[in-house]
Design an enzyme around this catalytic site. Structure first.
Site, mmCIF file in Angstrom:
data_model
loop_
_atom_site.group_PDB
_atom_site.id
_atom_site.type_symbol
_atom_site.label_atom_id
_atom_site.label_comp_id
_atom_site.label_asym_id
_atom_site.label_seq_id
_atom_site.Cartn_x
_atom_site.Cartn_y
_atom_site.Cartn_z
ATOM 1 N N LYS A 48 3.819 -0.761 4.744
ATOM 2 C CA LYS A 48 3.120 -2.193 4.635
ATOM 3 C C LYS A 48 3.529 -3.372 5.204
ATOM 4 O O LYS A 48 4.878 -3.293 5.531
ATOM 5 C CB LYS A 48 2.908 -2.452 3.075
ATOM 6 C CG LYS A 48 4.104 -2.548 2.336
ATOM 7 C CD LYS A 48 4.590 -4.074 2.241
ATOM 8 C CE LYS A 48 6.050 -4.420 1.768
ATOM 9 N NZ LYS A 48 6.675 -5.460 2.071
ATOM 10 N N ASP A 71 6.657 -1.978 -4.985
ATOM 11 C CA ASP A 71 5.722 -2.012 -4.020
ATOM 12 C C ASP A 71 5.109 -0.544 -4.103
ATOM 13 O O ASP A 71 4.331 -0.128 -3.190
ATOM 14 C CB ASP A 71 6.489 -1.952 -2.596
ATOM 15 C CG ASP A 71 6.957 -3.531 -2.301
ATOM 16 O OD1 ASP A 71 6.330 -4.336 -2.858
ATOM 17 O OD2 ASP A 71 7.840 -3.586 -1.637
HETATM 18 O O1 C5P Z 1 10.906 -3.351 -7.079
HETATM 19 P P1 C5P Z 1 12.041 -2.913 -6.173
HETATM 20 O O2 C5P Z 1 12.991 -1.916 -6.551
HETATM 21 O O3 C5P Z 1 11.280 -2.535 -4.954
HETATM 22 O O4 C5P Z 1 12.766 -4.298 -5.832
HETATM 23 C C1 C5P Z 1 13.987 -4.242 -5.192
HETATM 24 C C2 C5P Z 1 14.674 -5.414 -5.362
HETATM 25 O O5 C5P Z 1 14.232 -6.735 -4.891
HETATM 26 C C3 C5P Z 1 14.865 -5.798 -7.037
HETATM 27 O O6 C5P Z 1 15.925 -5.327 -7.565
HETATM 28 C C4 C5P Z 1 14.967 -7.569 -6.864
HETATM 29 O O7 C5P Z 1 16.524 -7.757 -6.429
HETATM 30 C C5 C5P Z 1 14.433 -7.904 -5.624
HETATM 31 N N1 C5P Z 1 12.869 -8.245 -6.053
HETATM 32 C C6 C5P Z 1 12.678 -9.353 -6.856
HETATM 33 N N2 C5P Z 1 11.530 -9.748 -7.098
HETATM 34 C C7 C5P Z 1 10.269 -9.108 -6.823
HETATM 35 C C8 C5P Z 1 10.627 -7.727 -6.236
HETATM 36 C C9 C5P Z 1 11.723 -7.236 -5.982
HETATM 37 O O8 C5P Z 1 13.770 -10.283 -6.959
HETATM 38 N N3 C5P Z 1 8.981 -9.432 -7.255
#
Ligand code: C5P
Length: 308
Positions: free
Chosen positions: A16, A143
């Site tokens: 993406k 995601d």
């Molecule tokens: O959800 P995911 O594991 O992909 O997110 C990775 C990191 O990115 C999270 O631990 C956080 O630090 C940051 N993040 C965030 N806000 C979001 C998505 C991700 O702060 N909406």
């Protein structure tokens, strides 16, 4: 004749880019509120699952040295989550074939988790509905839900709440892959640091949705934007040169994809994308370039005749 051993199930799942990424404040759970427009493009990972005596994870392709092979791998966490739901042992071999850049801001790890959910629930004939799969996806990462859906979609919450968006035309992209990766939490932290205690600037999504509905890439080019770009450029200043080079090569606009460091360049049409890719490849401002189009479908089982 029915075979006693089920055949492997292979799922193809896209990368993406974010056409729009407005990052709000930090929530009590540490995530940031987002308003984003996800767009699935034609760089794919393949996720295969098959029965095995021992739980096994194999990874092939570019950048595999950076992919964790232990229980922290998001695709493996998807397997464990489904095994828990099904009340069975995760006695499967998972094979990832990487076509999506690793740690590139294109949600490759999330794509693999979405692919693993679809592949394993198919192998185990769990007959999960879209809503059930989306709930499991949201548990795994922000995601992952979009990886299931694909297309072009508005994402809210921490990115896991998805609504499809009307996008009339195929868009043509040049994707510039960087030499290293950037850590997503690190880029979010850098954005918080750059913002300090100041107000969070508005980035309205409506112009992007209107441009998508209208189908004119030039209109869309004027409205692409990513709040994480400033933070990614602050951590990897060479990206400024890459972004400039893409536009100088004839792209309508360029932006950092998600948390970077991959850059995506919107082009007027397919021919222009090939020209931009050729020129950019010769400029030494990135590791490699790919031509891609979007939107494409989310995680889908690949038929045997497509994948012998
Ligand atoms: O959800 P995911 O594991 O992909 O997110 C990775 C990191 O990115 C999270 O631990 C956080 O630090 C940051 N993040 C965030 N806000 C979001 C998505 C991700 O702060 N909406």
């Amino acid at each position: 004749m029915l075979s006693a051993v089920p055949r492997p199930v292979t799922v193809r799942v896209p990368a993406k880019i974010n056409l729009h990424l407005a990052v709000g404040g930090v929530r009590p759970d540490g995530f940031h509120d987002l308003v984003t427009v996800f767009h699935a493009v034609s760089l794919f990972d393949e996720v295969s699952v098959e029965r095995a005596d021992e739980p096994t994870l194999d990874v092939h392709g570019d950048g595999v040295a950076e992919v964790p092979l232990d229980a922290t791998n998001l695709a493996w966490r998807a397997v464990e989550l489904l095994a828990q739901k099904a009340g069975r042992d995760p006695d499967v071999r998972v094979t990832l074939r990487k076509g999506i850049p690793v740690a590139g801001g294109m949600a490759g790890g999330s794509a693999d988790a979405a692919g693993a959910l679809v592949a394993l629930s198919t192998l185990w004939r769990m007959e999960l509905g879209r809503d059930e799969l989306s709930e499991l996806a949201a548990e795994l990462g922000s995601d992952v839900t979009f990886g299931l859906h694909g297309g072009t979609a508005l994402g809210t919450g921490r990115g896991e709440q998805i609504i499809p968006v009307l996008a009339r035309h195929r868009l043509h992209w040049v994707i510039a892959l960087a030499r290293g990766g950037l850590s997503t939490p690190g880029v979010f932290r850098e954005l918080d640091r750059l913002r300090g205690d100041g107000d969070i600037p508005e980035r309205p999504v409506e112009p992007v949705l209107e441009a998508l509905a209208g189908g004119d890439p030039r209109q869309l080019a004027l409205n692409l934007g990513n709040d994480l770009q400033a933070a990614a450029v602050s951590m990897a200043p060479d990206l400024r040169r890459t972004l400039r080079a893409g536009v100088n090569s004839g792209a309508l606009a360029g932006l950092v994809s998600g948390s970077g460091p991959t850059c995506a360049f919107l082009c007027a049409d397919a021919d222009s994308a090939v020209d931009v890719a050729t020129e950019l490849a010769g400029m030494g401002v990135c590791r490699t370039v790919r031509v891609a189009h979007g939107p494409v479908n989310g995680a889908r089982v690949v038929d045997d005749d497509e994948h012998p």
